[in-house]
Design a protein around this motif. Structure first.
Motif, PDB file in Angstrom:
ATOM      1  N   ARG A  41     -60.962  39.299 -67.177  1.00  0.00           N
ATOM      2  CA  ARG A  41     -59.930  39.457 -68.204  1.00  0.00           C
ATOM      3  C   ARG A  41     -58.868  38.355 -68.144  1.00  0.00           C
ATOM      4  N   GLY A  42     -58.885  37.526 -67.120  1.00  0.00           N
ATOM      5  CA  GLY A  42     -57.915  36.443 -66.997  1.00  0.00           C
ATOM      6  C   GLY A  42     -56.539  36.912 -66.565  1.00  0.00           C
ATOM      7  N   LEU A  43     -56.487  38.043 -65.862  1.00  0.00           N
ATOM      8  CA  LEU A  43     -55.203  38.591 -65.423  1.00  0.00           C
ATOM      9  C   LEU A  43     -54.798  37.983 -64.085  1.00  0.00           C
ATOM     10  N   ARG A  44     -53.503  37.810 -63.891  1.00  0.00           N
ATOM     11  CA  ARG A  44     -52.959  37.310 -62.638  1.00  0.00           C
ATOM     12  C   ARG A  44     -51.853  38.254 -62.174  1.00  0.00           C
ATOM     13  N   LEU A  45     -51.742  38.436 -60.875  1.00  0.00           N
ATOM     14  CA  LEU A  45     -50.623  39.184 -60.304  1.00  0.00           C
ATOM     15  C   LEU A  45     -49.595  38.165 -59.844  1.00  0.00           C
ATOM     16  N   ASN A  46     -48.365  38.287 -60.364  1.00  0.00           N
ATOM     17  CA  ASN A  46     -47.336  37.311 -60.048  1.00  0.00           C
ATOM     18  C   ASN A  46     -46.358  37.784 -58.978  1.00  0.00           C
ATOM     19  N   LEU A  54     -45.711  42.819 -61.361  1.00  0.00           N
ATOM     20  CA  LEU A  54     -45.627  41.889 -62.473  1.00  0.00           C
ATOM     21  C   LEU A  54     -46.918  41.103 -62.545  1.00  0.00           C
ATOM     22  N   GLY A  55     -47.542  41.129 -63.698  1.00  0.00           N
ATOM     23  CA  GLY A  55     -48.768  40.385 -63.908  1.00  0.00           C
ATOM     24  C   GLY A  55     -48.688  39.602 -65.192  1.00  0.00           C
ATOM     25  N   SER A  56     -49.645  38.717 -65.389  1.00  0.00           N
ATOM     26  CA  SER A  56     -49.696  37.945 -66.627  1.00  0.00           C
ATOM     27  C   SER A  56     -51.146  37.689 -66.986  1.00  0.00           C
ATOM     28  N   GLY A  57     -51.350  37.276 -68.225  1.00  0.00           N
ATOM     29  CA  GLY A  57     -52.695  36.992 -68.697  1.00  0.00           C
ATOM     30  C   GLY A  57     -52.660  36.562 -70.148  1.00  0.00           C
ATOM     31  N   PRO A  58     -53.831  36.293 -70.718  1.00  0.00           N
ATOM     32  CA  PRO A  58     -53.902  35.890 -72.124  1.00  0.00           C
ATOM     33  C   PRO A  58     -53.305  36.975 -73.033  1.00  0.00           C
ATOM     34  N   CYS A  59     -52.457  36.563 -73.957  1.00  0.00           N
ATOM     35  CA  CYS A  59     -51.704  37.508 -74.791  1.00  0.00           C
ATOM     36  C   CYS A  59     -52.611  38.487 -75.533  1.00  0.00           C
ATOM     37  N   ASP A  60     -53.692  38.003 -76.131  1.00  0.00           N
ATOM     38  CA  ASP A  60     -54.559  38.901 -76.903  1.00  0.00           C
ATOM     39  C   ASP A  60     -55.193  39.976 -76.028  1.00  0.00           C
ATOM     40  N   SER A  93     -44.834  42.371 -72.665  1.00  0.00           N
ATOM     41  CA  SER A  93     -43.903  41.537 -73.405  1.00  0.00           C
ATOM     42  C   SER A  93     -44.394  40.100 -73.386  1.00  0.00           C
ATOM     43  N   ALA A  94     -44.250  39.415 -74.498  1.00  0.00           N
ATOM     44  CA  ALA A  94     -44.586  37.994 -74.556  1.00  0.00           C
ATOM     45  C   ALA A  94     -43.396  37.141 -74.131  1.00  0.00           C
ATOM     46  N   ASP A  95     -42.216  37.768 -73.959  1.00  0.00           N
ATOM     47  CA  ASP A  95     -41.003  37.008 -73.671  1.00  0.00           C
ATOM     48  C   ASP A  95     -40.526  37.094 -72.227  1.00  0.00           C
TER      49      ASP A  95
END
Length: 103
Positions: A41-46, A54-60, A93-95
């Motif tokens: 899924r392209g997820l990362r744990l930050n 807190l994680g991040s990944g492709p917005c879609d 959130s994208a921000d």
């Protein structure tokens, strides 16, 4: 033996320590290094801060409800069984992290 006015601190230390152990163990289970689905899924744990991950990944992909369901399912399944179930809320959130309020 502790004075009675320190009893709450002793209990809180035990509870917070257990919570951090749980979050560390579940973060490893969710980490892309060890979890193929997270990697796919392209997820990362930050970061882990207190009781938040807190994680991040492709917005879609992050905005898909199935992604939140997947993350919550991994976080709610500890390797050691507990009598009380763990529950997580997922915000996106994208921000900013602050803008990622759970629904």
């Amino acid at each position: 033996h502790l004075p009675s006015y320190f009893a709450h601190k002793a209990f809180n230390t035990l509870a917070q320590g257990c919570a951090m152990d749980f979050i560390k163990e579940r973060s490893v289970a969710l980490s892309p290094r060890y979890n193929e689905e997270t990697r796919r899924r392209g997820l990362r744990l930050n970061a882990n801060v207190h009781d938040e991950v807190l994680g991040s990944g492709p917005c879609d992909l992050v905005l898909e409800p199935a992604t939140a369901t997947y993350i919550e399912s991994v976080l709610c399944e500890p390797s050691v069984p507990f009598r009380v179930p763990f529950r997580w809320n997922t915000g996106v959130s994208a921000d900013s992290w602050k803008g990622a309020k759970p629904d």
